[in-house]
Design a protein around this motif. Structure first.
Motif, short mmCIF file in Angstrom:
data_model
loop_
_atom_site.label_atom_id
_atom_site.label_comp_id
_atom_site.label_asym_id
_atom_site.label_seq_id
_atom_site.Cartn_x
_atom_site.Cartn_y
_atom_site.Cartn_z
N ALA A 58 0.83 -1.21 0.00
CA ALA A 58 0.00 0.00 0.00
C ALA A 58 0.87 1.26 0.00
O ALA A 58 0.53 2.25 -0.66
CB ALA A 58 -0.94 -0.01 1.20
N ASP A 59 1.99 1.22 0.72
CA ASP A 59 2.91 2.36 0.71
C ASP A 59 3.47 2.60 -0.70
O ASP A 59 3.54 3.75 -1.16
CB ASP A 59 4.08 2.12 1.66
CG ASP A 59 3.72 2.26 3.12
OD1 ASP A 59 2.62 2.75 3.43
OD2 ASP A 59 4.55 1.85 3.96
N ILE A 60 3.87 1.53 -1.35
CA ILE A 60 4.40 1.63 -2.71
C ILE A 60 3.32 2.17 -3.65
O ILE A 60 3.57 3.09 -4.43
CB ILE A 60 4.92 0.26 -3.20
CG1 ILE A 60 6.20 -0.12 -2.44
CG2 ILE A 60 5.15 0.27 -4.72
CD1 ILE A 60 6.63 -1.56 -2.64
N ASN A 61 2.13 1.59 -3.55
CA ASN A 61 1.02 2.03 -4.40
C ASN A 61 0.75 3.52 -4.22
O ASN A 61 0.60 4.26 -5.19
CB ASN A 61 -0.25 1.26 -4.06
CG ASN A 61 -0.17 -0.21 -4.38
OD1 ASN A 61 0.71 -0.65 -5.10
ND2 ASN A 61 -1.08 -0.97 -3.82
N ARG A 77 -7.32 -0.45 0.05
CA ARG A 77 -7.92 -1.04 -1.15
C ARG A 77 -7.83 -0.09 -2.33
O ARG A 77 -7.53 -0.50 -3.45
CB ARG A 77 -9.38 -1.42 -0.90
CG ARG A 77 -9.55 -2.67 -0.09
CD ARG A 77 -11.05 -3.02 0.03
NE ARG A 77 -11.26 -3.97 1.08
CZ ARG A 77 -11.14 -5.27 0.95
NH1 ARG A 77 -10.81 -5.78 -0.21
NH2 ARG A 77 -11.34 -6.07 1.97
N GLN A 78 -8.11 1.17 -2.09
CA GLN A 78 -8.03 2.18 -3.16
C GLN A 78 -6.62 2.28 -3.73
O GLN A 78 -6.44 2.60 -4.90
CB GLN A 78 -8.43 3.55 -2.63
CG GLN A 78 -9.88 3.73 -2.34
CD GLN A 78 -10.15 5.10 -1.73
OE1 GLN A 78 -9.24 5.78 -1.26
NE2 GLN A 78 -11.42 5.49 -1.73
N SER A 79 -5.62 2.02 -2.88
CA SER A 79 -4.25 2.15 -3.35
C SER A 79 -3.94 1.18 -4.49
O SER A 79 -3.14 1.49 -5.37
CB SER A 79 -3.25 1.96 -2.20
OG SER A 79 -3.03 0.60 -1.90
N PHE A 80 -4.59 0.03 -4.48
CA PHE A 80 -4.35 -0.95 -5.55
C PHE A 80 -4.95 -0.48 -6.87
O PHE A 80 -4.35 -0.63 -7.93
CB PHE A 80 -4.85 -2.34 -5.15
CG PHE A 80 -4.01 -2.96 -4.07
CD1 PHE A 80 -2.78 -3.53 -4.37
CD2 PHE A 80 -4.42 -2.95 -2.75
CE1 PHE A 80 -1.98 -4.08 -3.37
CE2 PHE A 80 -3.63 -3.50 -1.74
CZ PHE A 80 -2.41 -4.06 -2.06
N THR A 85 -4.06 2.74 -12.16
CA THR A 85 -4.17 4.00 -12.88
C THR A 85 -2.80 4.62 -13.16
O THR A 85 -2.56 5.18 -14.23
CB THR A 85 -5.04 5.00 -12.09
OG1 THR A 85 -6.32 4.40 -11.88
CG2 THR A 85 -5.20 6.31 -12.82
N ALA A 86 -1.88 4.45 -12.20
CA ALA A 86 -0.52 4.99 -12.36
C ALA A 86 0.35 4.12 -13.26
O ALA A 86 1.48 4.48 -13.56
CB ALA A 86 0.14 5.15 -10.99
N ALA A 94 -4.24 -6.24 -9.16
CA ALA A 94 -4.84 -5.36 -8.15
C ALA A 94 -6.04 -6.03 -7.51
O ALA A 94 -6.20 -6.03 -6.29
CB ALA A 94 -5.23 -4.02 -8.77
N ASP A 95 -6.90 -6.62 -8.34
CA ASP A 95 -8.08 -7.30 -7.81
C ASP A 95 -7.71 -8.46 -6.90
O ASP A 95 -8.32 -8.68 -5.86
CB ASP A 95 -8.97 -7.79 -8.95
CG ASP A 95 -9.63 -6.64 -9.72
OD1 ASP A 95 -9.71 -5.51 -9.18
OD2 ASP A 95 -10.05 -6.88 -10.88
N ALA A 96 -6.67 -9.21 -7.29
CA ALA A 96 -6.22 -10.34 -6.48
C ALA A 96 -5.64 -9.86 -5.15
O ALA A 96 -5.84 -10.51 -4.11
CB ALA A 96 -5.18 -11.17 -7.24
N LEU A 97 -4.96 -8.73 -5.17
CA LEU A 97 -4.29 -8.25 -3.96
C LEU A 97 -5.23 -7.52 -2.99
O LEU A 97 -4.93 -7.43 -1.80
CB LEU A 97 -3.13 -7.32 -4.34
CG LEU A 97 -1.97 -8.01 -5.04
CD1 LEU A 97 -0.96 -6.98 -5.53
CD2 LEU A 97 -1.30 -9.03 -4.14
N LYS A 98 -6.34 -7.02 -3.48
CA LYS A 98 -7.27 -6.27 -2.61
C LYS A 98 -7.77 -7.11 -1.44
O LYS A 98 -7.98 -6.57 -0.35
CB LYS A 98 -8.46 -5.76 -3.41
CG LYS A 98 -8.15 -4.56 -4.24
CD LYS A 98 -9.43 -4.10 -4.92
CE LYS A 98 -9.15 -3.34 -6.16
NZ LYS A 98 -10.38 -2.97 -6.86
#
Length: 129
Positions: A58-61, A77-80, A85-86, A94-98
């Motif tokens: 999440a920090d990286i995201n 969750r938003q960070s993924f 987007t970035a 992202a979906d798997a990691l949420k």
């Protein structure tokens, strides 16, 4: 450094820490419900590693999304999604990691008794994703 400045070093340090955590997880060998039940140290180590991996991701995201995409995610969750987007990761990943955010929240805040089957199942997912 302002929050909008991209720092390659920030990402490299966090990715290095994630690599160390994954190496530690690998050194633990097979993590099963039985090993988590019988060995509190193994259970606590696995739980801590899993929560730290989510925190670092999440920090990286957030760093990448803020500095590269002008986004400011306010929740893990938003960070993924912001990382997608970035251009940092693909939507499928992202979906798997949420789902890891929910596990992290349970482990950190102890909302409910920890389901050791979920912890054991999360270990190979952390190794893979």
């Amino acid at each position: 450094m302002s929050p909008r400045d991209f720092s390659r070093e920030v990402l490299q340090v966090r990715l290095g820490l994630m690599r160390e955590l994954l190496d530690d997880l690998d050194a633990m060998g097979d993590v099963t419900v039985g090993s988590l039940t019988q060995d509190r140290i193994t259970r606590r180590a696995a739980e801590r590693i899993l929560t730290q991996l989510v925190d670092l991701a999440a920090d990286i995201n957030t760093h990448a999304a803020t500095s590269l995409g002008g986004l400011r995610p306010t929740e893990y969750r938003q960070s993924f999604d912001a990382a997608v987007t970035a251009g940092l990761i693909e939507q499928e990943l992202a979906d798997a990691l949420k789902s890891s955010v929910g596990m992290r929240d349970v482990l950190i805040h102890e909302y409910v008794a920890t389901d050791l089957e979920m912890v054991a199942a999360a270990v190979p997912l952390a190794r893979r994703d």
